[in-house]
Design a protein around this motif. Structure first.
Motif, PDB file in Angstrom:
ATOM      1  N   LEU A  76      25.627   3.128  78.958  1.00  0.00           N
ATOM      2  CA  LEU A  76      24.558   3.263  77.962  1.00  0.00           C
ATOM      3  C   LEU A  76      24.417   4.704  77.507  1.00  0.00           C
ATOM      4  O   LEU A  76      24.243   4.980  76.322  1.00  0.00           O
ATOM      5  CB  LEU A  76      23.221   2.783  78.537  1.00  0.00           C
ATOM      6  N   LEU A  77      24.498   5.630  78.454  1.00  0.00           N
ATOM      7  CA  LEU A  77      24.335   7.044  78.116  1.00  0.00           C
ATOM      8  C   LEU A  77      25.462   7.551  77.227  1.00  0.00           C
ATOM      9  O   LEU A  77      25.237   8.402  76.362  1.00  0.00           O
ATOM     10  CB  LEU A  77      24.268   7.892  79.391  1.00  0.00           C
ATOM     11  N   ASP A  78      26.670   7.037  77.434  1.00  0.00           N
ATOM     12  CA  ASP A  78      27.826   7.487  76.651  1.00  0.00           C
ATOM     13  C   ASP A  78      27.922   6.811  75.291  1.00  0.00           C
ATOM     14  O   ASP A  78      28.713   7.224  74.450  1.00  0.00           O
ATOM     15  CB  ASP A  78      29.124   7.242  77.433  1.00  0.00           C
ATOM     16  N   ARG A  79      27.109   5.814  75.056  1.00  0.00           N
ATOM     17  CA  ARG A  79      27.144   5.053  73.798  1.00  0.00           C
ATOM     18  C   ARG A  79      26.777   5.945  72.613  1.00  0.00           C
ATOM     19  O   ARG A  79      25.821   6.693  72.651  1.00  0.00           O
ATOM     20  CB  ARG A  79      26.154   3.893  73.892  1.00  0.00           C
ATOM     21  N   ASP A  80      27.568   5.867  71.557  1.00  0.00           N
ATOM     22  CA  ASP A  80      27.268   6.513  70.272  1.00  0.00           C
ATOM     23  C   ASP A  80      27.093   8.024  70.345  1.00  0.00           C
ATOM     24  O   ASP A  80      26.319   8.597  69.593  1.00  0.00           O
ATOM     25  CB  ASP A  80      26.018   5.895  69.627  1.00  0.00           C
ATOM     26  N   GLN A  81      27.811   8.686  71.236  1.00  0.00           N
ATOM     27  CA  GLN A  81      27.743  10.147  71.271  1.00  0.00           C
ATOM     28  C   GLN A  81      29.010  10.673  71.926  1.00  0.00           C
ATOM     29  O   GLN A  81      29.646   9.979  72.692  1.00  0.00           O
ATOM     30  CB  GLN A  81      26.492  10.632  71.998  1.00  0.00           C
ATOM     31  N   THR A  82      29.374  11.899  71.598  1.00  0.00           N
ATOM     32  CA  THR A  82      30.575  12.507  72.171  1.00  0.00           C
ATOM     33  C   THR A  82      30.281  13.867  72.788  1.00  0.00           C
ATOM     34  O   THR A  82      31.184  14.525  73.289  1.00  0.00           O
ATOM     35  CB  THR A  82      31.661  12.684  71.085  1.00  0.00           C
ATOM     36  N   GLU A  83      29.030  14.267  72.766  1.00  0.00           N
ATOM     37  CA  GLU A  83      28.652  15.600  73.226  1.00  0.00           C
ATOM     38  C   GLU A  83      28.850  15.779  74.732  1.00  0.00           C
ATOM     39  O   GLU A  83      29.425  16.755  75.191  1.00  0.00           O
ATOM     40  CB  GLU A  83      27.186  15.837  72.860  1.00  0.00           C
TER      41      GLU A  83
END
Length: 131
Positions: free
Chosen positions: A83-90
């Motif tokens: 969930l935390l890695d969803r939709d972000q690459t930072e």
């Protein structure tokens, strides 16, 4: 429990995860083992934080699950690295939680302390050698 959540909640989970990792590295959070394998807990401000390593249903990869419990022990929130890695690459939250788990294990086992003592003892012996 976390079926529906908004961007604000996701950002709070990400912030919490970063704080847990940072404070653990600084030695400001004390983790304890639970009766379950691959599970540790800490508490702060009346909330118990449980970090558990398990296997993802979809893939054979590890999954890191964080749950929050109130003073009565009731689970009030749950999220995981996917969930935390969803939709972000930072930030790679899988790696952050994996490193947190490894750090907790090393601290609990005394491995880092033993390694430091061994390195110091060997360094002292190495300096005493007449070359």
């Amino acid at each position: 429990m976390n079926g529906e959540f908004g961007a604000t909640t996701l950002n709070k989970w990400r912030s919490l995860t970063k704080l847990l990792e940072s404070l653990t590295k600084k030695g400001k959070l004390k983790w304890r083992e639970t009766s379950n394998d691959d599970e540790f807990l800490t508490s702060h401000a009346g909330i118990v934080v449980v970090l558990r390593q398990t296997t993802s249903v979809d893939t054979p990869e590890d999954l890191y699950v964080v749950s929050l419990r109130n003073k009565q022990g009731k689970v009030i929130d749950v999220f995981d690295d996917e969930l935390l890695d969803r939709d972000q690459t930072e930030t790679n939250y899988f790696m952050l939680l994996k490193e947190l788990m490894l750090g907790i294990r090393r601290n609990m086992s005394g491995a880092d302390e033993a390694l430091d003592e061994l390195l110091q003892a060997l360094s002292e012996e190495d300096q005493d050698l007449p070359f």
